[in-house]
Enzyme design. Structure first.
Site, PDB file in Angstrom:
ATOM      1  CG  ASP A  31      -1.658  -1.336   1.481  1.00  0.00           C
ATOM      2  OD1 ASP A  31      -1.896  -1.997   0.597  1.00  0.00           O
ATOM      3  OD2 ASP A  31      -1.826  -1.642   2.440  1.00  0.00           O
ATOM      4  CD  GLU A 201      -8.409  -3.150  -0.999  1.00  0.00           C
ATOM      5  OE1 GLU A 201      -9.288  -3.507   0.096  1.00  0.00           O
ATOM      6  OE2 GLU A 201      -7.395  -4.124  -1.382  1.00  0.00           O
TER       7      GLU A 201
END
Length: 320
Positions: A31, A201
């Site tokens: 991420d 997401e």
């Protein structure tokens, strides 16, 4: 007489000189948010581990995208008293000489649990960071969006937005000037849903040639089908119509390529995609590494599919 160099020597020299810069630093990190501060490249990733061990953040800085320095434990659960586990997907921005670091924590599944999106602050990008609010900035589920995967977007009119959300829902909200809360929109709502088709997401937004590029992750983060798609609109509010998938696995290189960010080099039309992926040798969902590859556009402003590589990108020192 011209000297002829045997082909095998040329090939040996090529492979000897070839550099594999992906992953950009060792360790399991995911991420990643890439950004430039003070003429340095920075990456702020998730420490990729089981949720009960995922309780701190490291950061990495580089003068040239190739040589990276690790900044250990810039924030952890010892500083954030309400955070117990599952700290992930940071987003960071500089404002008025302060560095605001937003993060998700506790992986809440309902409004009865403590956790959500928090804010920490520091005088330096490498920290250490201190909990800014003593509680989550967003601690409830709005419009079906789990409060995770936050991204701070600074619009050209000066407004700061928070774009976030898991569970296939994405919200946008206007941040107060001091980042302590939100300013309602004209209709009185605080969180507006801007979910495009295919969204799961990992939202990210940037402006190029006056257009708003909205990007997100699709698929399952533990699977090979994790990927990134995008849309373009005239406003940060959209509407965003999905255009195409632009980052995905290459079965010859790695799987699970997703949850990315974008770095634009100042005064250059040069863009880099910073993302995580899973090596072919790994089956554990947490075995993710951070990589960088070039991102380019066609003549219509559409993003070309990003080719994931082992070579990565070459050195590009920032001009001071």
């Amino acid at each position: 007489m011209k000297k002829i160099v045997p082909t095998f020597i040329l090939l040996f020299t090529f492979f000897l000189n070839a550099q594999n810069n992906n992953p950009v630093f060792p360790g399991w990190y995911a991420d990643p948010e890439g950004i430039i501060f003070n003429d340095e490249y920075w990456i702020f990733p998730t420490y990729s581990a089981p949720f009960d061990d995922q309780v701190f953040f490291d950061a990495f800085s580089s003068p040239d995208l190739v040589n990276w320095t690790k900044h250990e434990r810039i924030l952890d659960t010892a500083e954030v008293k309400w955070a117990k586990r599952a700290m992930w997907a940071p987003s960071i921005i500089e404002k008025d000489g302060k560095y605001f670091f937003l993060f998700g924590a506790n992986d809440i599944q309902s409004n009865q649990e403590e956790g959500g999106i928090g804010v920490a602050v520091s005088d330096k990008p490498g920290g250490p960071y201190k909990d800014y609010l003593g509680k989550p900035l967003i601690g409830k589920i709005h419009n079906g969006a789990q409060p995770i995967d936050q991204f701070i977007f600074h619009d050209k009119d000066g407004q700061y937005y928070l774009i976030y959300g898991g569970w296939r829902h994405c919200n946008i909200a206007k941040l107060k000037d001091d980042f302590t809360g939100f300013v309602p929109f004209e209709d009185g709502t605080v969180f507006k849903e801007i979910t495009p088709e295919g969204y799961v997401e990992g939202p990210f937004m940037f402006i190029r040639d006056g257009k708003y590029y909205f990007m997100w992750s699709e698929g399952n983060w533990t699977g090979p089908n994790y990927s990134v798609a995008y849309a373009i609109a005239d406003s940060p509010m959209g509407p965003f119509k999905r255009i195409d998938k632009i980052l995905q696995q290459d079965p010859a290189i790695a799987t699970g390529a997703g949850h990315h960010s974008v770095i634009k080099v100042p005064n250059e039309d040069a863009y880099y995609m910073v993302y995580h992926r899973r090596p072919l040798t790994e089956k554990d969902g947490n075995s993710r590494e951070t990589c960088i590859d070039i991102m380019e556009f066609d003549e219509n402003g559409h993003i070309l599919p990003v080719k994931i590589t082992n070579e990565g990108v070459g050195a590009n020192p920032l001009k001071k």
